[in-house]
Design a protein around this motif. Sequence first.
Motif, PDB file in Angstrom:
ATOM      1  N   SER A  36      31.885  45.220  35.210  1.00 33.10           N
ATOM      2  CA  SER A  36      33.047  45.513  34.375  1.00 33.10           C
ATOM      3  C   SER A  36      32.570  46.266  33.143  1.00 33.10           C
ATOM      4  O   SER A  36      31.577  45.885  32.534  1.00 33.10           O
ATOM      5  N   THR A  86      31.773  49.437  40.314  1.00 35.41           N
ATOM      6  CA  THR A  86      32.539  48.897  39.187  1.00 35.41           C
ATOM      7  C   THR A  86      33.886  48.372  39.676  1.00 35.41           C
ATOM      8  O   THR A  86      34.508  48.952  40.562  1.00 35.41           O
ATOM      9  N   CYS A  87      34.318  47.247  39.077  1.00 31.92           N
ATOM     10  CA  CYS A  87      35.622  46.694  39.460  1.00 31.92           C
ATOM     11  C   CYS A  87      36.652  46.882  38.359  1.00 31.92           C
ATOM     12  O   CYS A  87      37.835  46.881  38.607  1.00 31.92           O
ATOM     13  N   PHE A  88      36.193  47.028  37.137  1.00 42.45           N
ATOM     14  CA  PHE A  88      37.125  47.090  36.001  1.00 42.45           C
ATOM     15  C   PHE A  88      36.522  47.996  34.940  1.00 42.45           C
ATOM     16  O   PHE A  88      35.436  47.724  34.438  1.00 42.45           O
ATOM     17  N   ASN A 109      41.040  49.221  37.797  1.00 37.79           N
ATOM     18  CA  ASN A 109      41.233  47.772  37.784  1.00 37.79           C
ATOM     19  C   ASN A 109      41.566  47.308  39.187  1.00 37.79           C
ATOM     20  O   ASN A 109      42.679  47.459  39.666  1.00 37.79           O
ATOM     21  N   LYS A 153      32.317  37.154  40.300  1.00 36.35           N
ATOM     22  CA  LYS A 153      31.360  38.027  40.985  1.00 36.35           C
ATOM     23  C   LYS A 153      32.044  39.184  41.706  1.00 36.35           C
ATOM     24  O   LYS A 153      31.817  39.442  42.879  1.00 36.35           O
ATOM     25  N   ARG A 154      32.883  39.896  40.957  1.00 37.67           N
ATOM     26  CA  ARG A 154      33.603  41.016  41.556  1.00 37.67           C
ATOM     27  C   ARG A 154      32.854  42.341  41.385  1.00 37.67           C
ATOM     28  O   ARG A 154      33.254  43.339  41.951  1.00 37.67           O
ATOM     29  N   ASN A 208      26.740  41.946  38.775  1.00 44.37           N
ATOM     30  CA  ASN A 208      27.787  41.113  38.167  1.00 44.37           C
ATOM     31  C   ASN A 208      27.550  40.956  36.671  1.00 44.37           C
ATOM     32  O   ASN A 208      27.184  39.896  36.188  1.00 44.37           O
ATOM     33  N   GLU A 232      36.006  37.242  33.223  1.00 47.03           N
ATOM     34  CA  GLU A 232      36.517  36.556  34.419  1.00 47.03           C
ATOM     35  C   GLU A 232      36.004  37.240  35.683  1.00 47.03           C
ATOM     36  O   GLU A 232      35.653  36.578  36.667  1.00 47.03           O
ATOM     37  N   ASN A 233      35.930  38.596  35.664  1.00 49.49           N
ATOM     38  CA  ASN A 233      35.372  39.335  36.807  1.00 49.49           C
ATOM     39  C   ASN A 233      33.928  38.943  37.050  1.00 49.49           C
ATOM     40  O   ASN A 233      33.504  38.793  38.192  1.00 49.49           O
ATOM     41  N   GLN A 277      39.228  39.603  30.672  1.00 45.89           N
ATOM     42  CA  GLN A 277      39.287  39.931  32.095  1.00 45.89           C
ATOM     43  C   GLN A 277      37.902  40.328  32.615  1.00 45.89           C
ATOM     44  O   GLN A 277      37.521  39.956  33.734  1.00 45.89           O
ATOM     45  N   ALA A 278      37.146  41.071  31.802  1.00 47.68           N
ATOM     46  CA  ALA A 278      35.801  41.468  32.210  1.00 47.68           C
ATOM     47  C   ALA A 278      34.929  40.236  32.451  1.00 47.68           C
ATOM     48  O   ALA A 278      34.196  40.166  33.450  1.00 47.68           O
TER      49      ALA A 278
END
Lengths: 79, 253
Positions: free
Chosen positions: B214, B179-181, B252, B210-211, B123, B205-206, B202-203
């Motif tokens: 980023s 990776t999420c973003f 994304n 805990k997505r 994260n 916020e990710n 946004q990164a």
Amino acid sequence: MAKIKGTVIIDEQRCKGCELCVVACPTDVLQLQNKEVNDRGYHFAYTAQPDNCIGCASCAMVCPDACFTVYKITTTDNI
Amino acid sequence: MNREDIIKNGTIVYNRPRLLNERNTHYCPGCSHGVVHRILAELIEEMGIEDKTIGIAPVGCAVFAYNYIDVDWIEAAHGRAPAVATAVSRLNPDNVVFTYQGDGDLAAIGTAETIHAANRGENIVIIFINNAIYGMTGGQMAPTTLLGQKTATTPYGRKADINGYPIKMSDLLAQLDGTCFVTRQAVHTPAAVRKAKKAIRQAFENAIAKRGTSVVEIVSTCNSGWKLSPAKSNEWMASNMFEKYPLGDLKNI
């Protein structure tokens, strides 16, 4: 008719004279000093045509050294 | 209406961010690092996460990033910022951890750390400044240098048969499940700066949600290394770099 007027304060000592604000300004307000330099030897930016400023903060957006403070006002005065 | 009236009665549209301290940066005039530092300081202030943000500084021009933004920092060994960020984020899961790396740090000596940290889906936020050159050491060829681009170590231009091809790190990282973003941005115009700031927001916020990892790649200029004026470097970047490194979101979810 309401008119938007703006003005900028430039931190002259912090400016490194990179000219990015001069390029970014849509109304040609800013110029670099031709002969004058700041304490660090850079030709700093100044408002050559301050009346054109619309307070859009484009200069502040591209400034790498965060030299700008931008003010804006909507006025109905005839100027 | 004169200047004093506007200042007295008007509203402040833009002010220097509080977290960017009074020190003058050591960067060359017109360097993209300054803009990215500024938007990071603005964002951390706006999101109100200054007490729980920990930055990992790289080796390269941005090695002194910890001198300029008033949040907690750790200086990592060359290329090891994602590894240090892994430890920090695992031991302090409530903190927001970001690394700030150049292309020599992230794409050359730190490739293994970057790819494995992203593959584990740590994260963390990785901010990747890609200026296609080793700026700090005098403009040598970097892994991201374009074919035909002249540098101190490729005076006749980079050739594929001797020097290999430029590496698209963000495209590699976008393939990983961790990776999420993954996005590629630039900071050459006011509009691009606003978009880059949105992407970094946004990164962050990710990372808070805990997505996963980023990655925000910023295609940047190095006017000293490229031997151009700051304004000319922006033009050169727009006409040459964006062909190889097109802007936009690569992933994304």
